[in-house]
Design a protein around this motif. Sequence first.
Motif, short mmCIF file in Angstrom:
data_model
loop_
_atom_site.label_atom_id
_atom_site.label_comp_id
_atom_site.label_asym_id
_atom_site.label_seq_id
_atom_site.Cartn_x
_atom_site.Cartn_y
_atom_site.Cartn_z
N LYS A 1 95.31 17.88 -0.75
CA LYS A 1 95.26 17.84 0.71
C LYS A 1 94.97 16.39 1.10
O LYS A 1 93.91 15.86 0.81
CB LYS A 1 94.15 18.77 1.20
CG LYS A 1 93.90 18.70 2.66
CD LYS A 1 94.55 19.85 3.37
CE LYS A 1 94.05 19.88 4.81
NZ LYS A 1 95.04 20.33 5.72
N ILE A 2 95.93 15.77 1.75
CA ILE A 2 95.75 14.39 2.21
C ILE A 2 94.98 14.42 3.53
O ILE A 2 95.35 15.13 4.46
CB ILE A 2 97.11 13.68 2.38
CG1 ILE A 2 97.86 13.61 1.03
CG2 ILE A 2 96.93 12.30 3.00
CD1 ILE A 2 97.15 12.84 -0.05
N LYS A 3 93.91 13.64 3.58
CA LYS A 3 93.08 13.58 4.78
C LYS A 3 93.11 12.21 5.46
O LYS A 3 92.69 12.07 6.59
CB LYS A 3 91.63 13.94 4.43
CG LYS A 3 91.49 15.37 3.95
CD LYS A 3 90.05 15.71 3.65
CE LYS A 3 89.95 17.17 3.20
NZ LYS A 3 88.57 17.51 2.81
N LEU A 4 93.60 11.21 4.72
CA LEU A 4 93.64 9.84 5.25
C LEU A 4 94.95 9.18 4.82
O LEU A 4 95.30 9.21 3.64
CB LEU A 4 92.46 9.02 4.71
CG LEU A 4 92.45 7.53 5.00
CD1 LEU A 4 92.30 7.26 6.51
CD2 LEU A 4 91.34 6.83 4.22
N ALA B 1 100.17 13.14 12.68
CA ALA B 1 99.10 13.15 11.67
C ALA B 1 97.75 13.36 12.36
O ALA B 1 96.95 14.18 11.92
CB ALA B 1 99.11 11.85 10.87
N THR C 1 96.98 16.92 13.39
CA THR C 1 96.53 17.82 12.32
C THR C 1 95.12 17.50 11.85
O THR C 1 94.59 18.18 10.98
CB THR C 1 97.46 17.75 11.10
OG1 THR C 1 97.35 16.46 10.49
CG2 THR C 1 98.90 18.06 11.47
N MET D 1 94.30 14.57 10.47
CA MET D 1 94.33 13.48 9.51
C MET D 1 93.87 12.19 10.18
O MET D 1 94.12 11.98 11.37
CB MET D 1 95.75 13.26 8.98
CG MET D 1 96.04 13.96 7.70
SD MET D 1 97.66 13.50 7.07
CE MET D 1 98.52 15.02 7.38
N LYS D 2 93.24 11.36 9.42
CA LYS D 2 92.82 10.05 9.91
C LYS D 2 93.83 9.02 9.42
O LYS D 2 94.52 9.22 8.41
CB LYS D 2 91.43 9.70 9.38
CG LYS D 2 90.37 10.73 9.70
CD LYS D 2 90.20 10.93 11.17
CE LYS D 2 89.11 11.97 11.43
NZ LYS D 2 89.12 12.45 12.79
N THR D 3 93.90 7.91 10.14
CA THR D 3 94.80 6.83 9.75
C THR D 3 94.03 5.51 9.74
O THR D 3 93.04 5.35 10.46
CB THR D 3 95.99 6.72 10.72
OG1 THR D 3 95.52 6.62 12.06
CG2 THR D 3 96.91 7.93 10.59
N GLU E 1 92.35 12.32 -1.84
CA GLU E 1 92.68 12.77 -0.48
C GLU E 1 93.31 11.66 0.36
O GLU E 1 93.48 11.81 1.56
CB GLU E 1 91.41 13.29 0.20
CG GLU E 1 90.82 14.48 -0.52
CD GLU E 1 89.44 14.85 -0.03
OE1 GLU E 1 89.27 16.02 0.39
OE2 GLU E 1 88.53 14.00 -0.06
N GLN F 1 101.86 20.34 3.50
CA GLN F 1 100.57 20.90 3.85
C GLN F 1 100.61 21.97 4.94
O GLN F 1 99.64 22.69 5.14
CB GLN F 1 99.59 19.78 4.26
CG GLN F 1 99.27 18.84 3.12
CD GLN F 1 98.26 17.76 3.43
OE1 GLN F 1 97.92 16.98 2.57
NE2 GLN F 1 97.75 17.69 4.64
#
Length: 175
Positions: free
Chosen positions: A4-7, A44, A47, A49-51, A98, A156
Amino acid sequence: MNKKIKLIVLDVDGVLTDGKLYIGSDRVEYKPFHTQDGMGISLAHYTGMKTAIITGRKSEAVSKRAEELKIKYVYQGIHDKLTVLQEIMDDLQITLDEVCYVGDDINDLPILQKVGLPVAPNNAVSIVKEYAQYVTISNGGEGAVRETIDHILAEQYDYKSLIQDYLDGKVLIVQ
């Protein structure tokens, strides 16, 4: 991609831009950004997600674009990108697995070799592509960031439902 990508962390020149430097006679630096990349970053964020941006150069154009896109973490003029990434991860309480990093040149290799999802734009230098788990069809500055984000979101989420929820203005429950 099982993680799970969070960043999502982005380099700028060659990733968010085409890699060319445009400097006017007034010594002002101009950078072309692709609007589809901006929409991808908005998706992103939608959802949860942070960038982040970590770049070796400093540019007012980058600060302005990051502000428009509501990118919280913006670091410019950075030589040791990995140390900065660790600070961001500590703040977000996440692990390297992540993190997705998009980079195009050798100064991006220290991070690309460690993150869960290393990505290179199609026009990245060859050695960077060797370390990338995903190489975009698009070149940097021509939608590579959007392509990366779409790839992650499709892995995801039910992508079509996510897009419809976004268009309908539904609040996404992020777990």
